[in-house]
Design an enzyme around this catalytic site. Structure first.
Site, PDB file in Angstrom:
ATOM      1  CD  GLU A  62     -15.483  36.234  51.070  1.00  0.00           C
ATOM      2  OE1 GLU A  62     -14.783  37.267  51.086  1.00  0.00           O
ATOM      3  OE2 GLU A  62     -15.228  35.233  51.759  1.00  0.00           O
ATOM      4  N   GLY A  82     -14.504  41.412  51.547  1.00  0.00           N
ATOM      5  CA  GLY A  82     -15.048  40.636  52.647  1.00  0.00           C
ATOM      6  C   GLY A  82     -14.293  40.878  53.937  1.00  0.00           C
ATOM      7  CG  HIS A  89     -21.545  23.773  56.299  1.00  0.00           C
ATOM      8  ND1 HIS A  89     -21.567  24.472  55.114  1.00  0.00           N
ATOM      9  CD2 HIS A  89     -20.427  24.152  56.952  1.00  0.00           C
ATOM     10  CE1 HIS A  89     -20.491  25.228  55.045  1.00  0.00           C
ATOM     11  NE2 HIS A  89     -19.784  25.060  56.151  1.00  0.00           N
ATOM     12  N   GLY A 108     -24.887  49.882  55.084  1.00  0.00           N
ATOM     13  CA  GLY A 108     -24.376  51.152  55.589  1.00  0.00           C
ATOM     14  C   GLY A 108     -23.361  51.761  54.635  1.00  0.00           C
TER      15      GLY A 108
END
Length: 141
Positions: A62, A82, A89, A108
């Site tokens: 992130e 976010g 994993h 976008g």
């Protein structure tokens, strides 16, 4: 090149404290369409079995994806946050350094979607993550 502003790794690595700085995340490379960051795998980011905690991998993903989004928008007008992150994993990591390579899947006006691949020191894929980021008008919280 996707970046809307000049990118200097030194500036990305010298920010006020945030979660990524506590995990020693460092930006290490930028290409025309990728941003790369590393994170040391130490007991600080282990889960109880002595391997990299999945949540730490998600923080790395992130972090690199959010920073990438901030580099493709006009930050005087917009901020990026976010919306959704997922991670698979694939291989445990107990020590060394992991490297996250972030590339765009969709850029976008209102959303960005990033593909983040995390590798161990041997270059093996350890985690695949996708981050969706909302592009919103800049405001104070």
């Amino acid at each position: 090149m996707i970046w809307k502003q000049p990118v200097h790794l030194e500036q990305l690595n010298h920010t006020p404290d945030y979660m990524g700085s506590y995990l020693n995340i460092r930006f290490t490379e930028i290409t025309d369409n990728t941003l790369t960051a590393t994170m040391p795998v130490t007991p600080k980011v282990h889960q109880p079995y002595g391997i990299l905690h999945g949540g730490a991998s998600v923080v790395l993903a992130e972090t690199v994806g959010s920073y990438a989004s901030s580099l493709v928008v006009d930050t005087a007008q917009f901020m990026v946050v976010g919306m959704e992150v997922n991670a698979n994993h694939l291989k445990p990591v107990a020590s060394g350094m992991v490297r996250a390579v972030c590339s765009p899947l969709h850029l976008g006006n209102k959303t960005h979607v990033w593909d983040i691949r995390i590798y161990n020191d041997a270059g093996q894929l350890t985690c695949v993550s996708r981050l969706t980021v909302a592009v919103v008008e800049k405001r104070a919280f």
